[in-house]
Each structure stands twice: as C-alpha cells, then as structure tokens.
Design a protein around this motif. Structure first.
Motif: not given
Lengths: 185, 236
Positions: B69-98
């Motif tokens: 339901y969330g992704i359907r309500k988000l605009s393209g720009a909002e989705s891109a912004a929020i998932f870009a930040v989550v993705g970047l943080l996830a990459c950093l956390a995964a690198s840190q874990t490795a």
C-alpha cells in the motif's frame, strides 16, 4: 620491494595447508608480535603466553584472511584482541585476589638487557614506551617497532588514518619531552 | 638520552630481536601437525551482495504478503528519494558487517556512528518529503508499524548472523550493531513498501525507530554472547 611483501604469499600458502609456509610465517612474525606484547607492559612470561594464544587463534581464524589483503593488519587485529582479553582477565583477577606477597619477577624493561633473547641495544624501548597511555603505546609499537604503515595500523586498530596520525604525533611529542627532561636533569 | 635519540631507538627496535627457539618450537608443534587446507572467506563484495539480497528479500517478501500500500501511495520522486537513502545506508551497513567478519579490514565508518547518522538521515528525508505533524492516533497507528518493522528485522538479523558466523569478529559489539542496523533497514524497507500512512511524524518516529532499536538489540545480543562465553571459560 617492501620487506613484508612475501608475507601475503606465505599466508596464502598457509591457508592451502603448506607446513613450510606456516613455519616460515611463525618464524618471521613471532618476534614482532612478542615485542608488541612486551611493550604493552606485560611480563615476559605473559608475552610468551599471549604469543602462543595468538597463534592458536590465528590458526583457527586463518580462513578469514582474504588473499591479496595486507597480512600485518589481520595478524595485529587478532593479537590486539588477545591482549585486550588478557588485560580484562588480569583486571578481574586482580579485583578478586588479595596480594599477600610481591613475587620477584624481572621487569619488562631493562636498560640494554640481554635477558630473554634480547640483544644489547642501548636505551630500553619498553621503559620508554611505558610512559605513554595504552592507545598511544599500541600505535607507536605498530608504527615504529613493527614497521607498519599508517593505513595498516588504522586497519589493525579499527580506526581512521587521521586518528592514528594524531596518536602517533602526541606520543612523539610526549616522548621527546620526556627525553628532553631526562637530558637536562 | 636526548630527543634526537628517539629515532635511533626506534630504528634499532625492529631489528635485533630474537625469541627463544623453544618458544617457536612450541608454537609450531601446536599448529603444524595435521595442518589442513582451508577455504578462504569470499571477497567482501560477495558477502555485501549476499547481505543486501537477504535484506531486500525479507523487505519485499514481507510487503508482498501484507500488501504494497505504501509504494502505491508514494510519488515517483518520493519513492526514488526514500529508497535511494535506504539503499545507500543498507550498502554501508552491509559493508560494515562484512568488514567486521575479517580482522584488520578497512572500515568506512564506525557501526555506532552509522546507526545514529543513518537514523538521522532517514528522519531528515521524511521531514523533507512528507508533511503532517498531527498526533491524533499517533500511538495506535504507530505501534503496529514498529512491531511489523521489528518482526521483519528478526529474520534479516538471523540470516545476517548465519553469514557473520563464517568470519571472526574481533569486536563483537561492533559486529552486532552493524548487523542490527542492516536488519533494521530491512524492516524499514518493508514498512516503506507496505505502510500507507505518509504523515511525517509517523514515519520519523515509528518507521525510523526500527533502525536504532535493531542496532541496540544487536549490540546487547553480542554483549550477552561474549559475557556467556567469558563466564563459561572462567575457572570456577
């Protein structure tokens, strides 16, 4: 060529089960690791124990070394972990035990001593570094005694190059000050 | 001794130091007999990719089950912004874990700093993207989101722990924080895909809270494991 360049090859061969490479690695690295423990103000006997414990841990964790990566930070990160564990244990024991007698043990620092395999080399390094806080002593031991680069020390201590530089600078300043005071006294 | 002696002392320190042959023999005797080959750990990038895939799978699978339901309500720009930040943080956390899996690895940032800075970055993104600071139904709507986020962080944390076990974490608390942060980000991914409540105050408080709570739980768990091992090793 860097004098430690072949350590990576020895480590990779050790992972492959090459006994000769493992023996060569033990012979090459052990004196440095022993010295690293000794300058951390532990007794010679403790340094011997820590060295053996470190090698057992290195052996257990040898698969975690990634071929191509620098070996010394990997080895020293493990050695550092063993030393910190030892320090914690010693502190706990000291808290629980009541000392009734001071045992005569040869101090780690003897001016120009030949004791315990050391050769006569003038002013004593352990005594000198003993004046430094633990974190600075550790950094100086890795940089100056083991000949590691700033980047390698940063990796071994899980810190940044900037932080290592700062600690080394402060340690050097303090040591120079101590030597100056000693010379004028 | 003079200050000039310092360099000379250090120059001679690395050389001329020998150990008793008996000590070296004892070490060799403990290690060399029965020496077997071992398979080195995969390169860090392979572990990072595995961790990211695990967290993405948990987040997307959870949202698929409970509804996107969330992704359907988000605009393209909002989705891109929020998932870009989550993705970047996830990459950093995964690198840190490795990095925490192999002693002497290069660390980009301390796991604790990453958990705090990551949470603040997510709060900032929510504040910029979404409006709405009304607090009616704040707790009633928030608690189910927090619960769902944490429940999805659990399997991600379990999978991360299984991968972490292959390595050797010299600083277990740091490894716990890094793994917890990554698991928390899997929970946030699920919530952003699933939750249709786009009020800034709701996202900032209840969605983002999954990250520090998971990181804290990771640290506590790692600390408890270390304490248990030390207690078991202590002579009675």
């Amino acid at each position: 060529m860097h004098p430690d360049a072949d350590l990576e090859q020895l480590m990779a061969a050790y992972q492959k089960g090459d006994s000769a490479a493992a023996a060569a690695l033990i012979e090459r690295v052990s004196p440095r690791l022993h010295r690293f423990f000794l300058v951390q103000a532990v007794s010679r006997r403790d340094a011997d124990d820590l060295l053996q414990e470190t090698w057992l841990r290195i052996h257990q964790a040898r698969h975690t070394y990634r071929p191509g990566e620098p070996v010394l930070p990997w080895l020293y990160a493990i050695a550092r972990h063993i030393r910190v564990d030892h320090y914690r244990k010693a502190r706990r024991t000291a808290l629980r035990e009541q000392q009734v007698e001071v045992l005569p043990e040869a101090p780690a620092s003897i001016m120009g001593s030949t004791a315990g395999g050391r050769t006569d080399r003038g002013p004593d390094l352990e005594a000198l570094l003993g004046a430094l806080p633990e974190s600075q002593r550790e950094v100086i031991a890795m940089l100056k005694v083991s000949g590691m680069s700033l980047e390698e020390v940063a990796r071994a201590t899980s810190s940044s190059v900037g932080s290592v530089k700062q600690k080394a600078h402060r340690a050097y300043e303090k040591l120079r000050g101590l030597l100056r005071d000693g010379a004028t006294a | 001794m003079k200050p000039e002696d310092l360099d000379r002392i250090f120059a001679s320190a690395g050389t001329e130091y020998h150990l008793e042959p008996e000590l070296l023999d004892r070490i060799s005797a403990a290690i060399l007999p029965g020496l077997r080959p071992v398979r080195p750990m995969p390169p860090a990038r392979v572990i990072v990719a595995g961790l990211l895939l695990l967290c993405l799978t948990v987040g997307v699978a959870g949202a698929s089950i409970f509804g996107m339901y969330g992704i359907r309500k988000l605009s393209g720009a909002e989705s891109a912004a929020i998932f870009a930040v989550v993705g970047l943080l996830a990459c950093l956390a995964a690198s840190q874990t490795a990095a925490e899996m192999a002693p002497g690895s290069r660390r980009l940032v301390s796991p604790a700093v990453l958990a705090v800075a990551g949470s603040l970055a997510l709060i900032a993104v929510a504040a910029v993207l979404f409006g709405g600071y009304a607090i009616d139904g704040f707790v009633q709507q928030g608690v189910p989101c927090l619960r769902a986020g944490l429940l999805h962080a659990l399997p991600a944390a379990g999978g991360t722990w299984l991968i972490l076990r292959r390595g050797m974490a010299v600083n277990r608390t740091a490894a716990g924080v890094a793994a917890g942060t990554l698991a928390g980000l899997a929970g946030v991914t699920m919530l952003e895909l699933h939750c249709a409540n786009l009020r800034a105050i709701h996202v900032m408080a209840w969605h983002v809270a999954v990250v520090p709570l998971s990181a804290g739980a990771g640290a506590l768990l790692a600390g408890a494991l270390t304490f248990r091992e030390r207690s078991a090793a202590r002579p009675s």
